[in-house]
Motif scaffolding. Structure first.
Motif, PDB file in Angstrom:
ATOM      1  N   GLY A  86      -3.540   5.502 -14.931  1.00 37.24           N
ATOM      2  CA  GLY A  86      -3.893   6.294 -13.757  1.00 37.24           C
ATOM      3  C   GLY A  86      -4.656   7.557 -14.088  1.00 37.24           C
ATOM      4  N   ALA A  87      -4.175   8.318 -15.082  1.00 35.29           N
ATOM      5  CA  ALA A  87      -4.857   9.559 -15.450  1.00 35.29           C
ATOM      6  C   ALA A  87      -6.242   9.287 -16.011  1.00 35.29           C
ATOM      7  N   GLY A 111     -13.392   9.673 -12.747  1.00 29.21           N
ATOM      8  CA  GLY A 111     -13.924   9.881 -11.404  1.00 29.21           C
ATOM      9  C   GLY A 111     -13.407   8.946 -10.338  1.00 29.21           C
ATOM     10  N   TYR A 112     -12.556   7.992 -10.727  1.00 29.57           N
ATOM     11  CA  TYR A 112     -12.043   7.022  -9.752  1.00 29.57           C
ATOM     12  C   TYR A 112     -10.764   7.589  -9.139  1.00 29.57           C
ATOM     13  N   ASP A 113     -10.939   8.564  -8.259  1.00 28.37           N
ATOM     14  CA  ASP A 113      -9.810   9.277  -7.687  1.00 28.37           C
ATOM     15  C   ASP A 113      -9.736   9.132  -6.171  1.00 28.37           C
ATOM     16  N   ARG A 114     -10.514   8.224  -5.642  1.00 25.25           N
ATOM     17  CA  ARG A 114     -10.488   7.951  -4.203  1.00 25.25           C
ATOM     18  C   ARG A 114     -10.969   6.521  -3.986  1.00 25.25           C
ATOM     19  N   ASP A 115     -10.966   6.070  -2.753  1.00 22.55           N
ATOM     20  CA  ASP A 115     -11.395   4.711  -2.463  1.00 22.55           C
ATOM     21  C   ASP A 115     -12.799   4.467  -3.011  1.00 22.55           C
ATOM     22  N   GLU A 140       0.824  -1.211   0.000  1.00 23.94           N
ATOM     23  CA  GLU A 140       0.000   0.000   0.000  1.00 23.94           C
ATOM     24  C   GLU A 140       0.853   1.253   0.000  1.00 23.94           C
ATOM     25  N   LEU A 141       1.895   1.292   0.815  1.00 18.63           N
ATOM     26  CA  LEU A 141       2.737   2.476   0.889  1.00 18.63           C
ATOM     27  C   LEU A 141       3.479   2.709  -0.425  1.00 18.63           C
ATOM     28  N   ALA A 142       3.768   1.625  -1.142  1.00 19.73           N
ATOM     29  CA  ALA A 142       4.465   1.764  -2.416  1.00 19.73           C
ATOM     30  C   ALA A 142       3.537   2.182  -3.542  1.00 19.73           C
ATOM     31  N   SER A 143       2.305   1.637  -3.579  1.00 22.14           N
ATOM     32  CA  SER A 143       1.538   1.706  -4.824  1.00 22.14           C
ATOM     33  C   SER A 143       0.130   2.261  -4.734  1.00 22.14           C
ATOM     34  N   SER A 144      -0.308   2.727  -3.576  1.00 23.70           N
ATOM     35  CA  SER A 144      -1.679   3.222  -3.463  1.00 23.70           C
ATOM     36  C   SER A 144      -1.874   4.524  -4.237  1.00 23.70           C
ATOM     37  N   ARG A 145      -2.985   4.591  -4.994  1.00 25.04           N
ATOM     38  CA  ARG A 145      -3.370   5.856  -5.642  1.00 25.04           C
ATOM     39  C   ARG A 145      -4.137   6.769  -4.694  1.00 25.04           C
ATOM     40  N   PHE A 146      -4.470   6.258  -3.512  1.00 22.31           N
ATOM     41  CA  PHE A 146      -5.359   6.995  -2.614  1.00 22.31           C
ATOM     42  C   PHE A 146      -4.650   7.472  -1.351  1.00 22.31           C
ATOM     43  N   ARG A 147      -3.321   7.281  -1.299  1.00 19.84           N
ATOM     44  CA  ARG A 147      -2.535   7.802  -0.178  1.00 19.84           C
ATOM     45  C   ARG A 147      -1.575   8.848  -0.717  1.00 19.84           C
ATOM     46  N   PRO A 148      -1.696  10.087  -0.273  1.00 12.82           N
ATOM     47  CA  PRO A 148      -0.800  11.128  -0.796  1.00 12.82           C
ATOM     48  C   PRO A 148       0.667  10.882  -0.475  1.00 12.82           C
ATOM     49  N   LEU A 159      13.916   3.979 -12.312  1.00 13.47           N
ATOM     50  CA  LEU A 159      12.689   4.046 -13.105  1.00 13.47           C
ATOM     51  C   LEU A 159      12.636   5.328 -13.922  1.00 13.47           C
ATOM     52  N   THR A 160      12.255   5.173 -15.191  1.00 13.92           N
ATOM     53  CA  THR A 160      11.941   6.318 -16.036  1.00 13.92           C
ATOM     54  C   THR A 160      10.555   6.111 -16.635  1.00 13.92           C
ATOM     55  N   LEU A 161       9.686   7.097 -16.461  1.00 14.94           N
ATOM     56  CA  LEU A 161       8.334   7.053 -17.003  1.00 14.94           C
ATOM     57  C   LEU A 161       8.206   8.055 -18.144  1.00 14.94           C
ATOM     58  N   PRO A 162       7.374   7.760 -19.132  1.00 13.68           N
ATOM     59  CA  PRO A 162       7.099   8.770 -20.159  1.00 13.68           C
ATOM     60  C   PRO A 162       6.550  10.041 -19.511  1.00 13.68           C
ATOM     61  N   ALA A 163       6.947  11.173 -20.008  1.00 10.26           N
ATOM     62  CA  ALA A 163       6.555  12.459 -19.420  1.00 10.26           C
ATOM     63  C   ALA A 163       5.033  12.592 -19.368  1.00 10.26           C
ATOM     64  N   GLY A 164       4.541  13.076 -18.232  1.00 16.69           N
ATOM     65  CA  GLY A 164       3.119  13.355 -18.090  1.00 16.69           C
ATOM     66  C   GLY A 164       2.242  12.147 -17.832  1.00 16.69           C
ATOM     67  N   THR A 165       2.829  10.976 -17.605  1.00 12.57           N
ATOM     68  CA  THR A 165       2.028   9.775 -17.370  1.00 12.57           C
ATOM     69  C   THR A 165       1.863   9.512 -15.878  1.00 12.57           C
ATOM     70  N   PHE A 166       0.878   8.703 -15.545  1.00 11.85           N
ATOM     71  CA  PHE A 166       0.477   8.445 -14.156  1.00 11.85           C
ATOM     72  C   PHE A 166       0.257   6.935 -14.016  1.00 11.85           C
ATOM     73  N   LEU A 167       1.073   6.321 -13.188  1.00 10.58           N
ATOM     74  CA  LEU A 167       0.962   4.882 -12.969  1.00 10.58           C
ATOM     75  C   LEU A 167      -0.337   4.519 -12.249  1.00 10.58           C
ATOM     76  N   ASP A 168      -0.912   3.398 -12.641  1.00 10.15           N
ATOM     77  CA  ASP A 168      -1.942   2.726 -11.856  1.00 10.15           C
ATOM     78  C   ASP A 168      -1.625   1.239 -11.894  1.00 10.15           C
ATOM     79  N   LEU A 169      -1.363   0.660 -10.721  1.00 14.36           N
ATOM     80  CA  LEU A 169      -0.974  -0.745 -10.638  1.00 14.36           C
ATOM     81  C   LEU A 169      -2.099  -1.610 -10.086  1.00 14.36           C
ATOM     82  N   GLY A 170      -3.314  -1.052 -10.100  1.00 17.79           N
ATOM     83  CA  GLY A 170      -4.444  -1.771  -9.523  1.00 17.79           C
ATOM     84  C   GLY A 170      -4.734  -3.098 -10.191  1.00 17.79           C
ATOM     85  N   ALA A 171      -4.410  -3.228 -11.476  1.00 22.25           N
ATOM     86  CA  ALA A 171      -4.713  -4.464 -12.189  1.00 22.25           C
ATOM     87  C   ALA A 171      -3.800  -5.609 -11.789  1.00 22.25           C
TER      88      ALA A 171
END
Length: 311
Positions: A91-92, A98-102, A39-47, A136-148
């Motif tokens: 992620g974006a 609208g899936y921006d919180r739990d 969770e600490l590594a990959s949560s989209r809902f923890r700032p 790690l290098t990510l394409p500029a402007g992208t947002f990871l989502d590892l939920g899958a």
């Protein structure tokens, strides 16, 4: 004698079963520790999660923790094995939907329509992700989502750690992602069922195998008058057109099982033939509740259920 405990985490039901009942308290502590790291590594809902920090700062040859690096590596494996039907850069798109919180905090509705007719192709950028060890290098402007993939990997890691540390056969279920480890005296008995009104099937799951169920009927929310579900078609960044209510797949690891069950939802009408060509044991339930299965899926159930496999 086996022992089991259940609890809620990440808006999902978690279940832990150990064959040695005396090992249950220590096993639960190990599982809690693994899940906290994930969770600490990959949560989209923890700032304060690493993933959210990367969302703000980006990543250009950036050092990440071994946990996040392993989770990203697993997500990239899933993307490759699914020919891009699983994309770790959604992620974006999820935030835009609208899936921006739990999930429990999102607006709900009884509307079932997720058939969005206007679909525009989005750029596929995940092949540009560079991961070398923990750099790690990510394409500029992208947002990871590892939920899958992260939940399935967490189940694999939890089961492996409990079996290794406590020398007991173990089954870990995280919202329908089921991993086993150790050598159980008898096969694990699983009740495969998505929603309460769906047809169920009881199966035997042998030690060393995992099971994952992906569903279009759960993890839903309302956005701009439409009912959404969480499995996106990466071509469009929108909920996959619902052909199946759920798909369940058995594989050696939960990551593999989840990869193919989720990709099957995205593939829609092509899923059954694709899963058959991969020689996977899979059970597909269409929107009318009819059950289809690959030739390797068991046709009959045995014994009494111990664990439910819910998507």
């Amino acid at each position: 004698m086996s022992a089991q405990t259940t609890w809620i985490i990440w808006g999902l039901q978690a279940e832990l079963t150990v064959e040695d009942d005396s090992a249950l308290p220590a096993a639960k502590a190990l599982v809690d520790s693994v899940l906290a790291k994930v969770e600490l590594a990959s949560s989209r809902f923890r700032p304060d999660s690493e993933l959210m920090q990367l969302a703000h700062s980006g990543a250009q040859n950036t050092h990440v923790s071994p946990t996040l690096a392993a989770l990203i590596d697993g997500a990239l494996q899933a993307a490759k094995n699914s020919d891009g039907d699983i994309d770790p850069l959604l992620g974006a798109d999820l935030v835009e939907l609208g899936y921006d919180r739990d999930i429990d905090l999102l607006p709900q509705t009884t509307i079932k329509d997720v058939n969005i007719t206007q679909r525009v192709l989005r750029p596929i950028l995940w092949p540009q992700i560079e991961l070398h060890g923990t750099q790690l290098t990510l394409p500029a402007g992208t947002f990871l989502d590892l939920g899958a993939t992260a939940k399935a990997m967490a189940a694999d890691w939890c089961a492996a750690e409990v079996a290794e540390e406590l020398d007991t056969a173990v089954l870990v279920s995280l919202g329908g992602d089921i991993a086993t480890a150790g050598t159980a005296q008898q096969p694990w008995q699983i009740l495969v069922q998505d929603t309460d009104d769906a047809l169920s099937q009881q199966i035997s799951l042998h030690s060393g195998f995992s099971l994952a169920t992906s569903s279009t009927q759960k993890r839903r929310w309302s956005h701009r008058g439409l009912q959404m579900h969480h499995i996106l078609d990466p071509r469009f960044g929108l909920p996959a057109h619902p052909v199946h209510a759920s798909i369940t797949v058995a594989a050696p690891t939960c990551l593999e099982a989840n990869t193919y069950s989720t990709a099957g939802i995205v593939r829609g009408t092509a899923a059954l033939d694709w899963l058959e060509s991969l020689e996977l044991a899979a059970r597909l339930v269409d929107l009318e509740g009819r059950v289809h299965a690959t030739s390797r899926w068991p046709r009959e159930a045995t014994s009494h259920p111990k664990v439910s496999a819910h998507g």
